[in-house]
Design an enzyme around this catalytic site. Structure first.
Site, PDB file in Angstrom:
ATOM      1  N   GLY A  46       0.874  -1.178   0.000  1.00 13.30           N
ATOM      2  CA  GLY A  46       0.000   0.000   0.000  1.00 13.30           C
ATOM      3  C   GLY A  46       0.901   1.215   0.000  1.00 13.30           C
ATOM      4  O   GLY A  46       1.854   1.282  -0.766  1.00 13.30           O
ATOM      5  N   GLU A  47       0.634   2.131   0.896  1.00 17.66           N
ATOM      6  CA  GLU A  47       1.466   3.332   0.991  1.00 17.66           C
ATOM      7  C   GLU A  47       1.960   3.412   2.437  1.00 17.66           C
ATOM      8  O   GLU A  47       1.163   3.584   3.364  1.00 17.66           O
ATOM      9  CB  GLU A  47       0.645   4.557   0.591  1.00 17.66           C
ATOM     10  CG  GLU A  47       1.459   5.603  -0.141  1.00 17.66           C
ATOM     11  CD  GLU A  47       2.384   6.349   0.799  1.00 17.66           C
ATOM     12  OE1 GLU A  47       3.556   6.580   0.436  1.00 17.66           O
ATOM     13  OE2 GLU A  47       1.933   6.684   1.911  1.00 17.66           O
ATOM     14  N   CYS A  77       6.242  -5.165   0.642  1.00 22.48           N
ATOM     15  CA  CYS A  77       6.387  -3.844   0.032  1.00 22.48           C
ATOM     16  C   CYS A  77       6.225  -2.729   1.071  1.00 22.48           C
ATOM     17  O   CYS A  77       7.120  -2.540   1.889  1.00 22.48           O
ATOM     18  CB  CYS A  77       5.423  -3.718  -1.131  1.00 22.48           C
ATOM     19  SG  CYS A  77       6.000  -2.563  -2.376  1.00 22.48           S
ATOM     20  N   ARG A 103      13.139   3.448  -0.315  1.00 19.04           N
ATOM     21  CA  ARG A 103      11.778   3.408  -0.880  1.00 19.04           C
ATOM     22  C   ARG A 103      11.802   3.741  -2.369  1.00 19.04           C
ATOM     23  O   ARG A 103      12.660   4.461  -2.847  1.00 19.04           O
ATOM     24  CB  ARG A 103      10.880   4.428  -0.168  1.00 19.04           C
ATOM     25  CG  ARG A 103      10.463   3.986   1.208  1.00 19.04           C
ATOM     26  CD  ARG A 103       9.601   5.049   1.877  1.00 19.04           C
ATOM     27  NE  ARG A 103       8.335   5.264   1.173  1.00 19.04           N
ATOM     28  CZ  ARG A 103       7.476   6.232   1.479  1.00 19.04           C
ATOM     29  NH1 ARG A 103       7.728   7.062   2.465  1.00 19.04           N
ATOM     30  NH2 ARG A 103       6.356   6.362   0.802  1.00 19.04           N
ATOM     31  N   ILE A 134       5.797  -3.209  -7.457  1.00 17.83           N
ATOM     32  CA  ILE A 134       4.973  -2.017  -7.724  1.00 17.83           C
ATOM     33  C   ILE A 134       5.521  -0.878  -6.870  1.00 17.83           C
ATOM     34  O   ILE A 134       5.262  -0.803  -5.676  1.00 17.83           O
ATOM     35  CB  ILE A 134       3.490  -2.283  -7.374  1.00 17.83           C
ATOM     36  CG1 ILE A 134       2.987  -3.525  -8.120  1.00 17.83           C
ATOM     37  CG2 ILE A 134       2.649  -1.054  -7.710  1.00 17.83           C
ATOM     38  CD1 ILE A 134       1.628  -4.013  -7.645  1.00 17.83           C
ATOM     39  N   ARG A 135       6.330  -0.067  -7.467  1.00 19.53           N
ATOM     40  CA  ARG A 135       7.030   1.010  -6.727  1.00 19.53           C
ATOM     41  C   ARG A 135       7.649   0.448  -5.452  1.00 19.53           C
ATOM     42  O   ARG A 135       7.499   0.989  -4.361  1.00 19.53           O
ATOM     43  CB  ARG A 135       6.081   2.165  -6.396  1.00 19.53           C
ATOM     44  CG  ARG A 135       5.504   2.833  -7.625  1.00 19.53           C
ATOM     45  CD  ARG A 135       4.796   4.124  -7.278  1.00 19.53           C
ATOM     46  NE  ARG A 135       5.751   5.146  -6.912  1.00 19.53           N
ATOM     47  CZ  ARG A 135       5.513   6.085  -5.994  1.00 19.53           C
ATOM     48  NH1 ARG A 135       4.392   6.133  -5.347  1.00 19.53           N
ATOM     49  NH2 ARG A 135       6.425   6.992  -5.744  1.00 19.53           N
ATOM     50  N   HIS A 171       5.176  -8.724  -4.181  1.00 20.33           N
ATOM     51  CA  HIS A 171       3.788  -8.971  -3.773  1.00 20.33           C
ATOM     52  C   HIS A 171       3.314 -10.394  -4.085  1.00 20.33           C
ATOM     53  O   HIS A 171       2.553 -10.586  -5.048  1.00 20.33           O
ATOM     54  CB  HIS A 171       2.865  -8.013  -4.531  1.00 20.33           C
ATOM     55  CG  HIS A 171       3.004  -6.587  -4.127  1.00 20.33           C
ATOM     56  ND1 HIS A 171       2.321  -6.030  -3.075  1.00 20.33           N
ATOM     57  CD2 HIS A 171       3.754  -5.600  -4.653  1.00 20.33           C
ATOM     58  CE1 HIS A 171       2.631  -4.762  -2.963  1.00 20.33           C
ATOM     59  NE2 HIS A 171       3.500  -4.475  -3.909  1.00 20.33           N
ATOM     60  N   GLU A 173       0.990 -11.902  -2.807  1.00 17.97           N
ATOM     61  CA  GLU A 173      -0.481 -11.920  -2.708  1.00 17.97           C
ATOM     62  C   GLU A 173      -1.146 -11.598  -4.047  1.00 17.97           C
ATOM     63  O   GLU A 173      -2.347 -11.787  -4.201  1.00 17.97           O
ATOM     64  CB  GLU A 173      -0.961 -10.963  -1.606  1.00 17.97           C
ATOM     65  CG  GLU A 173      -0.862  -9.463  -1.902  1.00 17.97           C
ATOM     66  CD  GLU A 173       0.543  -8.878  -1.732  1.00 17.97           C
ATOM     67  OE1 GLU A 173       1.520  -9.631  -1.628  1.00 17.97           O
ATOM     68  OE2 GLU A 173       0.642  -7.632  -1.732  1.00 17.97           O
TER      69      GLU A 173
END
Ligand code: GLN
Length: 194
Positions: A46-47, A77, A103, A134-135, A171, A173
């Site tokens: 997420g963030e 992540c 990051r 993803i980033r 990830h 998941e």
């Protein structure tokens, strides 16, 4: 076995589905008392700044820090970022793992990528695992009991473990491959220390 998924922000639902496919008893965690009775906790992608601020707001930062003294925690992540001690800037962190994180190490959203790599410690170890970034962050340092677990072909570290604490830049998941979740459930069952 009861496993929690931190459900403040990010892709907690996907983790829940993967764990349920493996037969785990899964609950979503939004308040400190929901950690009671759990063998392990997943902190999703997420963030990380948002999840960290929400952890503070819900009284979960100290509660998860205590939980992680003896129980299993896996951060994917943003979750890996939150487990770390240092990200080079100020944001709420659990500081449970002796790892330093960079990051967004691969660039912007458009630089997100996927790669198939051998992951020998999974059961079964074949075929290669499909890794989704993803980033994502990279782990620039692992020290004092934290071990690098997996690297990209160029040597950058993308997974680390310290006792029953696991950090991955990618990830699992988001794939149908349950081998990483199985690896985590086995860690959560073990009696080893963090
Ligand atoms: N870039 C996000 C962060 O720094 C992490 C991205 C992710 O979890 N997929 O928090």
């Amino acid at each position: 076995m009861k496993i929690g998924v931190l459900a403040l922000q990010g892709d907690f639902r996907e983790h829940r589905i993967s764990l349920e496919k493996l037969g785990a008893d899964v609950s979503e965690v939004r308040h400190p008392e929901q950690l009671e009775g759990l063998r392990g906790l997943i902190i999703p992608g997420g963030e990380s700044t948002t999840i960290g601020k929400l952890m503070v707001a819900y009284g979960l930062l100290d509660a998860i820090r205590d939980f992680g003294q003896t129980k299993a925690i896996w951060g994917t992540c943003a979750g890996a970022i939150l487990l770390s001690k240092d990200v080079g800037k100020r944001q709420p962190l659990l500081e449970l793992m002796n790892i330093t994180i960079q990051r967004n190490a691969f660039g912007r959203q458009i630089d997100s990528f996927e790669i198939d790599l051998p992951v020998p410690f999974l059961t079964p170890s074949e075929p290669d695992y499909h890794l989704t970034f993803i980033r994502g962050p990279i782990i620039t340092e692992a020290y004092g009991g934290a071990q690098p677990l997996l690297s990209l072909p160029d040597g950058r570290v993308i997974a680390a473990q310290q006792g029953k604490l696991l950090a991955t830049s990618f990830h699992p998941e988001l794939t149908d491959d349950l081998r990483f979740h199985r690896y985590f459930l086995e860690m959560a069952l073990s009696e080893s220390e963090n």
